[in-house]
Enzyme design. Structure first.
Site, PDB file in Angstrom:
ATOM      1  N   ASP A 272     -49.431 -43.879 -18.295  1.00 39.39           N
ATOM      2  CA  ASP A 272     -48.057 -44.026 -18.731  1.00 39.39           C
ATOM      3  C   ASP A 272     -47.275 -42.733 -18.590  1.00 39.39           C
ATOM      4  O   ASP A 272     -47.791 -41.652 -18.848  1.00 39.39           O
ATOM      5  CB  ASP A 272     -48.090 -44.448 -20.209  1.00 39.39           C
ATOM      6  CG  ASP A 272     -46.721 -44.710 -20.779  1.00 39.39           C
ATOM      7  OD1 ASP A 272     -46.200 -45.794 -20.493  1.00 39.39           O
ATOM      8  OD2 ASP A 272     -46.181 -43.844 -21.478  1.00 39.39           O
TER       9      ASP A 272
ATOM     10  N   GLU B 184     -47.399 -44.563 -13.697  1.00 39.67           N
ATOM     11  CA  GLU B 184     -46.009 -44.932 -13.961  1.00 39.67           C
ATOM     12  C   GLU B 184     -45.119 -43.726 -13.719  1.00 39.67           C
ATOM     13  O   GLU B 184     -45.131 -42.761 -14.480  1.00 39.67           O
ATOM     14  CB  GLU B 184     -45.850 -45.397 -15.422  1.00 39.67           C
ATOM     15  CG  GLU B 184     -44.448 -45.866 -15.726  1.00 39.67           C
ATOM     16  CD  GLU B 184     -44.090 -45.823 -17.203  1.00 39.67           C
ATOM     17  OE1 GLU B 184     -43.446 -46.764 -17.676  1.00 39.67           O
ATOM     18  OE2 GLU B 184     -44.440 -44.836 -17.873  1.00 39.67           O
TER      19      GLU B 184
END
Ligand SMILES: *[C@@H]1O[C@H](CO)[C@@H](O)[C@H](O)[C@H]1NC(C)=O
Ligand SMILES: *[C@@H]1O[C@H](CO)[C@@H](O)[C@H](O)[C@H]1NC(C)=O
Ligand SMILES: *[C@@H]1O[C@H](CO)[C@@H](O)[C@H](O)[C@H]1NC(C)=O
Ligand SMILES: *[C@@H]1O[C@H](CO)[C@@H](O)[C@H](O)[C@H]1NC(C)=O
Ligand SMILES: *[C@@H]1O[C@H](CO)[C@@H](O)[C@H](O)[C@H]1NC(C)=O
Ligand SMILES: CC(=O)N[C@H]1CO[C@H](CO)[C@@H](O)[C@@H]1O
Ligand SMILES: CC(=O)N[C@H]1CO[C@H](CO)[C@@H](O)[C@@H]1O
Ligand SMILES: [Ca+2]
Ligand SMILES: [Ca+2]
Length: 574
Positions: free
Chosen positions: A221, A294
């Site tokens: 993330d 990401e």
């Protein structure tokens, strides 16, 4: 605009070789809180996911990645982690996780964990130890004295002007330690200090913990915010310049993030993590463990995360360009531009990927328009490489209009009732629609954590299984075609905007059937001549898959020199 004109005249053949499981994989993002509630508390959980694994099997998923399920105070619904090695109790227990993983693997579905390296929860024991300067943990986070306030002797000013993604200063004073700490997200999400080797070791220990359980890899993330620029020799952090995008000094977009994002050390860390996973596989055998990253950054920066040919990085650095650069108003050349943006910049030895939705963005049907749901699923599955589906997109779920009172996303709650709509991510996070029973079959509770979409009686798995034509059937046919067609697995790619409204994507492989996607992105119909732009395309082709609004039947033969597409009609021909 220049780019678009160029693309209209573009014609790029490329060869792809299929080798490893993930390269043509069908990835699926599960948002655990909204997938299936097994115990009636209105919140999705691990046993619920296990119960619904047959759905993933049915639609042909290769690997599912789970948004965070770690122990968390849930200030940011799991993206604030209090313990990287424990399960959030409302989602279940470690035994539930192990049972889920076992069942998934029995069904041939791999599980991928969401790793959130940019920060921990302020309740994480590492942060508590760091606040108290426990030996070994002093520098686990980014601490700074700040500066005296000339106007108020009992106040301190933050070390720099850096802003949190969730509004306001990215620095927060800690009275216990008498220093500021950095938080690029919520104040309850202090940033880890990756310049401390002990932090990297601690995270690698976390990776090993989950790899030993049997996960197939990690979705990482918020990669760009992992490192910030180093303070200078006097301990000073530089201010970021104004971006000019907004006048709102609390909004993170007020500044250009040149010191808090995409620092060169971040790519190095991704390379190191890749090497760590490769080494794990060498030691323990089994299939390749993968990294998905990401990164919402400029294309040249994203490409660095793949690696440079000598050193490899992420297997799948998520390609969000269809999300960020295409919308309801886009024309066919805009779509073609997104394909070339990736294909022309990606080093040839790497694998492409296409993402059209996730938990941070509006639903596919709400962003591109409900008429284009099938077209978008067709596009990402006919293009080469890995395709990624956010749960619910296979049945065409739409955004739910959520009142300020029902809003729970901190990105929205940190704003106000007048402007929250532009920040909220709740509309795309509502419970999955399984059937037409209470709460769409998601939960037996009287109140679910977010409301259910009122369209659930029509839009649900059960109804779409039963219907003659449905988004779900189109989706399943696409996955089936991807699994059986050598052409889709390793064929050459050609694509072109035939005019402003029609995108054509062709895959071809000698000795195997040619696959052609025709996608009318507009609301009117007109004839196209495919052979005019691609003389090598077979003169007649059969309809393999047609979008729900199409009147055509499977196996209908079409002459590609003269096809009339209905408004929004999308066809996959073979
Ligand atoms: C001075 O700073 C302290 C600590 O931040 C604050 O509590 C106080 O209200 C400030 N005084 C004035 C006059 O702004
Ligand atoms: C790739 O990156 C590594 C590490 O940064 C460097 O040592 C190597 O020289 C680079 N190779 C190429 C071909 O650029
Ligand atoms: C929102 O909540 C407040 C306080 O609970 C209540 O007074 C108000 O009526 C609610 N508004 C709506 C539209 O439900
Ligand atoms: C749900 O609501 C019904 C009707 O108001 C009530 O009888 C029932 O006890 C409630 N169930 C729960 C779990 O709260
Ligand atoms: C289309 O053709 C394929 C192969 O020839 C066949 O298996 C399939 O049943 C046909 N589908 C329809 C709807 O006729
Ligand atoms: C890009 C981004 O914001 N990624 C995640 C980083 O952490 C925050 C806060 O926990 C998440 O909300 C984001 O999704
Ligand atoms: C192939 C096809 O019929 N495309 C049409 C889609 O609709 C637009 C009008 O908005 C036509 O111009 C295209 O030719
Ligand atoms: Ca539950
Ligand atoms: Ca950071």
């Amino acid at each position: 605009m220049k780019l678009l004109i160029l693309v209209l005249t573009l014609w790029v053949p490329t060869i792809y070789c299929q080798s490893d499981w993930w390269q043509t994989g069908q990835f699926y993002q599960i948002y655990p809180r909204s997938f299936k509630d097994s115990n009636g508390d209105g919140i999705g959980d691990l046993n619920g996911i296990r119960e619904k694994l047959p759905h993933l099997k049915d639609i042909g998923i290769t690997a599912a990645w789970l948004s965070p399920i770690y122990k968390s105070p849930m200030k940011d619904f799991g993206y604030d982690i209090a313990d990287f090695k424990a399960i959030q109790p409302e989602y279940g227990t470690m035994a539930d996780f192990e049972a889920l993983l076992k069942r998934a693997n029995e069904l041939g579905i791999k599980l991928i964990m969401d790793l959130v390296p940019n920060h921990t929860s302020d309740l994480h024991e590492w942060f508590q130890k760091s606040v108290n300067r426990v030996k070994g943990y002093e520098d686990f986070y980014v601490w700074h004295d700040g500066y005296p306030d000339p106007k108020n002797s009992s106040n301190r000013l933050p070390p720099s002007n850096w802003l949190s993604t969730f509004r306001g200063s990215a620095w927060k004073w800690n009275t216990k330690r008498q220093q500021f700490y950095l938080h690029q997200y919520l104040a309850e999400q202090p940033d880890l200090n990756y310049r401390n080797p002990l932090v990297i070791e601690a995270m690698e220990d976390v990776l090993t913990f989950w790899l030993d359980k049997g996960v197939a890899g990690f979705r990482v993330d918020s990669v760009p915010t992992v490192f910030e620029v180093q303070a200078d020799s006097k301990g000073k952090y530089p201010d970021e310049p104004k971006s000019g995008f907004t006048d709102d000094p609390e909004n993170s977009a007020y500044l250009k993030h040149i010191y808090t994002q995409d620092q060169p050390e971040t790519t190095e860390l991704v390379y190191r993590t890749r090497a760590f996973l490769d080494e794990y596989q060498r030691k323990h055998g089994g299939d390749t463990r993968i990294i998905l990253t990401e990164i919402y950054s400029p294309i040249d920066v994203i490409m660095q995360y793949y690696g440079n040919g000598t050193i490899n990085g992420a297997h799948i650095p998520f390609n969000f360009n269809f999300i960020t650069k295409v919308n309801k108003d886009s024309k066919a050349p805009d779509y073609a531009a997104i394909i070339s943006l990736w294909m022309d910049n990606m080093p040839k030895q790497y694998t492409a990927n296409w993402v059209i939705g996730n938990h941070d963005n509006r639903r596919v049907g709400s962003r591109y328009g409900p008429e284009r749901i099938d077209a978008m699923n067709m596009l990402v599955m006919v293009l080469p490489g890995a395709s990624v589906t956010y749960n619910g997109e296979e049945i065409g779920m739409l955004d739910v209009d959520i009142s300020w009172n029902d809003t729970v996303d901190p990105a929205a709650c940190n704003s106000n009732p007048q402007i929250y709509q532009q920040f909220t991510r709740d509309p795309a996070r509502t419970p999955f629609q399984w059937d037409d029973s209470k709460n769409a079959g998601f939960s037996t509770a009287n109140k679910t954590w977010l409301p259910i979409h009122p369209n659930y009686k029509q839009v649900n798995v059960k109804a779409e299984q039963a219907a003659a034509r449905s988004h779900l059937k189109v989706y399943k046919d696409l996955v089936q075609l991807r699994k059986t067609s050598k052409t889709l697995q390793r064929g050459e790619l050609k694509y072109k905007a035939l005019n402003d409204n029609v995108l054509a994507v062709q895959r071809s492989l000698s000795g195997s059937n040619t696959i052609l996607l025709l996608m009318n992105v507009s609301d009117k119909s007109q004839a196209v001549n495919v052979q005019q732009w691609s003389p090598t395309t077979p003169s007649s082709m059969k309809v393999r898959i047609a979008s729900v609004q199409s009147k055509r039947n499977a196996n209908e033969t079409l002459k590609v020199s003269s096809i009339i597409l209905d408004p929004y009609e999308s066809l996959v021909l073979e």
